[in-house]
Design an enzyme around this catalytic site. Structure first.
Site, mmCIF file in Angstrom:
data_model
loop_
_atom_site.group_PDB
_atom_site.id
_atom_site.type_symbol
_atom_site.label_atom_id
_atom_site.label_comp_id
_atom_site.label_asym_id
_atom_site.label_seq_id
_atom_site.Cartn_x
_atom_site.Cartn_y
_atom_site.Cartn_z
ATOM 1 N N ASP A 1 18.945 59.570 62.561
ATOM 2 C CA ASP A 1 17.601 59.129 62.175
ATOM 3 C C ASP A 1 17.034 60.144 61.182
ATOM 4 O O ASP A 1 16.135 60.927 61.504
ATOM 5 C CB ASP A 1 16.722 59.028 63.423
ATOM 6 N N GLU B 1 14.141 50.454 54.739
ATOM 7 C CA GLU B 1 12.965 49.727 55.221
ATOM 8 C C GLU B 1 12.195 49.012 54.112
ATOM 9 O O GLU B 1 12.001 49.549 53.016
ATOM 10 C CB GLU B 1 12.022 50.702 55.934
ATOM 11 N N LYS C 1 15.428 46.929 57.075
ATOM 12 C CA LYS C 1 14.582 47.295 58.219
ATOM 13 C C LYS C 1 13.202 46.652 58.055
ATOM 14 O O LYS C 1 12.534 46.847 57.037
ATOM 15 C CB LYS C 1 14.466 48.817 58.259
ATOM 16 N N THR D 1 12.402 46.713 63.573
ATOM 17 C CA THR D 1 11.938 47.997 64.084
ATOM 18 C C THR D 1 10.534 47.899 64.668
ATOM 19 O O THR D 1 9.910 46.841 64.651
ATOM 20 C CB THR D 1 12.009 49.055 62.955
ATOM 21 N N PHE E 1 11.588 51.191 70.560
ATOM 22 C CA PHE E 1 11.165 52.587 70.547
ATOM 23 C C PHE E 1 10.980 53.102 71.969
ATOM 24 O O PHE E 1 10.457 52.392 72.826
ATOM 25 C CB PHE E 1 9.855 52.730 69.760
#
Length: 320
Positions: free
Chosen positions: A17, A96, A132, A156, A178
């Site tokens: 990440d 993203e 993303k 996400t 998450f």
């Protein structure tokens, strides 16, 4: 005995990440994920100066208006960093879509197509890229369209089961539920309560999603994200994928203790229920105040960092 990171890699696909190439070189993840916050940090590293110059030059060759140049340079920088990361990993990169498009299905699809086109111009096959997208209803609808076009998506900012379920029903390639941000919310609301180990609500959320997906044979990959400590990672050993920041990767690689697989796919597969409607999705999601707050907060944070990145590019552009 080998370290925790190597043991984890034997049961879970480890994803970095980060946009920091040096960290990726050290920990050898299979895949990597980026977002506007990570790209902003990466853009401030000296080794990326040439990437910024190249992105701005290419944007200037494409557009004449300043706002269009900055937006184009931002897209090209994200892709250029993604290409560089792909040179150091065997798998996929997640890039993203602008968080400011999180409630616009059509514009999300167009932006995703644009990013894929830039990757293809750089010689990268679309099979190595995940787009993303924030898991709003509009984002999930956009992912459904993109998946039908052969563009794989990583949904996400997932904090709620309805989000995860709708993503699987839309055929999303991968979701990022998450963990740490869920824990943050509960610790702030209930400071006296014990959320350690198996009591961690973020860990419990991913466990529930994983078991549901395997029970109903959804192909969507579950990738736990946003970790606050190695205990959360250890509790999710066996998950399809886990995306982990450099600091926690370093902790795992320097710790030698036995690692026991915690998640296993169910042998009993049952047919999935009828897909959620938009109204059912919104009702279930909005019954969860944590998810509502954290999704909005996450979108705002990514949008703010996108704007900061564009300001940085604007300054660099005017300096040239």
């Amino acid at each position: 005995m080998t370290n925790l990171l190597n043991q984890l890699k034997n049961m879970t696909s480890v994803v970095a990440d980060t946009g920091d190439i040096e960290a990726i070189k050290i920990h050898h993840p299979e895949d990597a994920t980026t977002n506007p916050s990570l790209l902003l940090k990466a853009a401030e590293l000296p080794q990326y100066k040439s990437f910024i110059k190249q992105a701005i030059a290419e944007a200037k060759a494409t557009y004449t208006e300043q706002q269009h140049i900055v937006a184009e340079a931002s897209d090209r920088l994200a892709v250029r960093i993604g290409v560089e990361i792909l040179n150091h990993i065997p798998g996929k990169i997640s890039t993203e879509v602008d968080a400011r498009l999180s409630f616009d299905c059509e514009q999300t699809v167009l932006k995703a197509q644009k990013l894929i086109a830039l990757y293809q111009q750089a010689g990268i096959d679309k099979s190595r890229v995940l787009i993303k997208i924030a898991a709003t209803w509009q984002g999930i609808c956009a992912a459904k369209i993109l998946q039908q076009q052969g563009i794989n998506c990583n949904l996400t900012l997932i904090f709620n089961f309805a989000q995860a379920r709708a993503c699987a029903e839309a055929g999303a390639y991968l979701i990022s539920p998450f963990v740490g941000r869920i824990l943050d919310w509960y610790k702030a609301k209930f400071p006296e309560q014990d959320f350690s180990g198996a009591k961690d609500p973020g860990v419990q959320s991913v466990q529930t999603i994983y078991q549901y997906f395997k029970q109903h044979n959804y192909r969507t990959i579950v990738m736990g994200a946003s970790f606050r400590n190695t205990d959360e990672i250890i509790a999710l050993a066996g998950c399809d994928k886990l995306t982990i920041g450099p600091a926690l990767l370093a902790q795992l690689s320097s710790t030698e203790q036995p690692l026991v697989r915690q998640l296993n796919a169910s042998d009993a597969v049952t047919p999935p229920p009828a897909p959620l409607t938009e109204s059912a999705f919104l009702w279930q999601f909005h019954q969860d105040p944590m998810a509502v707050e954290k999704l909005a907060e996450g979108i705002r944070a990514f949008a703010n960092d996108q704007e900061k990145l564009e300001q940085l590019l604007l300054l660099k552009m005017n300096d040239d």
